[in-house]
Design a protein around this motif. Structure first.
Motif, PDB file in Angstrom:
ATOM      1  N   PHE A 115       2.787 -54.627 -26.330  1.00 28.09           N
ATOM      2  CA  PHE A 115       2.506 -55.752 -25.241  1.00 28.09           C
ATOM      3  C   PHE A 115       3.714 -56.288 -24.409  1.00 28.09           C
ATOM      4  CE2 PHE A 115       0.114 -56.939 -29.496  1.00 28.09           C
ATOM      5  CZ  PHE A 115      -1.536 -56.784 -29.172  1.00 28.09           C
ATOM      6  N   PHE A 237      -1.531 -50.157 -27.447  1.00 23.34           N
ATOM      7  CA  PHE A 237      -0.693 -52.254 -26.959  1.00 23.34           C
ATOM      8  C   PHE A 237       0.489 -51.444 -28.051  1.00 23.34           C
ATOM      9  CE2 PHE A 237      -3.358 -52.199 -31.039  1.00 23.34           C
ATOM     10  CZ  PHE A 237      -2.190 -52.813 -31.678  1.00 23.34           C
ATOM     11  N   HIS A 309      -1.110 -59.031 -31.351  1.00 20.45           N
ATOM     12  CA  HIS A 309      -0.075 -60.055 -30.120  1.00 20.45           C
ATOM     13  C   HIS A 309       0.815 -61.579 -30.995  1.00 20.45           C
ATOM     14  CE1 HIS A 309       0.450 -62.478 -26.654  1.00 20.45           C
ATOM     15  NE2 HIS A 309       0.653 -60.970 -26.297  1.00 20.45           N
ATOM     16  N   HIS A 341       3.548 -59.747 -15.859  1.00 16.70           N
ATOM     17  CA  HIS A 341       2.325 -59.178 -15.908  1.00 16.70           C
ATOM     18  C   HIS A 341       0.978 -60.416 -15.116  1.00 16.70           C
ATOM     19  CE1 HIS A 341       2.708 -58.191 -20.857  1.00 16.70           C
ATOM     20  NE2 HIS A 341       3.186 -57.381 -19.884  1.00 16.70           N
TER      21      HIS A 341
END
Length: 365
Positions: A115, A237, A309, A341
């Motif tokens: 992530f 991810f 996550h 992000h």
């Protein structure tokens, strides 16, 4: 002064005989280095990157600094390339830094964090956000100087022999992953494996592996992973990018002329661009071929993404609390990652979504 005396004073005698030779400045020395690489020869992009690197170094130095790949120079199975180069096994070598994260966890930032950053963002942090200086500080006591030398870009989430419908399907799953992804998978109940690339398909076929993540469509197609595990999940991810590094032995580098040191740095930066662009160019066609040959694409369930996550954030915080070296790099990487992000959500991601929309058909009367 008579002509005869003038010629003698200039170092010439009758008939042009040389009586004295003026000093001539010597050019840069001829140097040849062997290169070690862990990249399997079956994977043409990575090996094309190696060839590009050595060709550019030669070109930038007028073929006076030659680097040759030496297949006999290989670290042991459990020895990271950076240790092999740092110990004098080779003056230069290519590999992935997170192979040494067991001893230096902060090296995950030199390769990939679940992530985390994508390839563009990784380059931004390394070259403009202070990342490269921090990684070089980490590796100073390893006697190597690292350079980014390539990136696979965002990877696939993995190839599975059976469907994954919920987080509980990860319990006991024997899944080949790399780097920090192993700890995240373990947190979710899976069993991370370190199977070599040359055994991946066979391990899936004989069911000693339930799933495997290697890279992106182009490489995975060449390894035939879809033939043994047809379910391919996305997004990747676990590795939103995978930066590859060139390690130069510090003592060997210090002995190089300045222009040769600069040639290595320039060639690595160009190879970084070449490898990343090559993957971006070839992955779309490879993905089409994978689906044509029976690969089944599935998005990861949202439940799994959320759980992974949370596990990633907990792992990062725990490592930062346990190590001042990790904490120093994390303090740079984390705010940079959050800012990237946010920016990409506003600009890049929204553009990607709009660009992929099909335009309405033009009405015809």
């Amino acid at each position: 002064m008579k002509r005869r005396n003038l010629l003698t004073a200039m170092g010439l005698g009758l008939g042009g005989a040389v009586l004295a030779t003026p000093a001539i400045a010597q050019g840069p020395p001829q140097i040849r280095w062997p290169l070690a690489s862990t990249f399997p020869r079956e994977l043409d992009i990575l090996n094309g990157g190696v060839e590009f690197l050595v060709r550019r170094v030669a070109g930038l130095t007028g073929n006076r600094f030659i680097i040759d790949r030496d297949p006999s120079l290989r670290p042991t199975a459990d020895q990271p390339m950076l240790d092999f180069v740092g110990s004098g096994g080779a003056p230069i070598g290519l590999g992935a830094s997170y192979q040494a994260m067991d001893r230096e966890p902060a090296l995950v930032f030199d390769t990939s964090v679940p992530f985390g950053l994508n390839a563009r963002q990784q380059n931004a942090w390394m070259y403009q956000g202070g990342g490269l200086a921090l990684v070089r500080e980490l590796l100073a006591d390893h006697d190597v100087v690292p350079f980014p030398v390539g990136n696979t870009g965002s990877q696939l989430g993995g190839w599975f022999r059976r469907e994954i419908r919920a987080a509980q399907d990860l319990n006991g799953l024997r899944f080949r992953v790399s780097g920090m992804a192993a700890e995240v998978l373990r947190h979710l109940g899976g069993q991370p494996q370190r199977t070599g690339y040359d055994r991946l398909r066979a391990a899936l076929e004989d069911k000693t592996l339930d799933a495997a993540a290697w890279a992106g469509p182009h490489d995975d197609l060449r390894l035939g992973l879809h033939k043994a595990a047809p379910y391919c999940y996305y997004p990747g991810f676990l590795e939103g990018n995978a930066q590859l590094s060139c390690y130069v032995n510090r003592q060997a580098r210090d002995r190089l002329p300045p222009e040769y040191r600069e040639a290595v740095e320039v060639a690595c930066a160009e190879a970084n661009l070449w490898i990343t662009a090559r993957y971006d160019a070839l992955n779309p066609a490879a993905l089409k071929q994978l689906t044509a040959e029976g690969a089944i694409l599935r998005p990861f369930p949202l439940e799994i993404l959320r759980a992974a996550h949370r596990a990633t954030e907990e792992q990062l915080e725990a490592l930062a609390a346990a190590s001042s070296r990790f904490r120093k790099v994390y303090a740079s990487w984390k705010p940079f990652c959050d800012a990237q992000h946010l920016w990409f959500r506003i600009a890049e991601n929204s553009f990607d979504r709009s660009a992929s929309l099909q335009p309405p058909e033009t009405s015809r009367n």
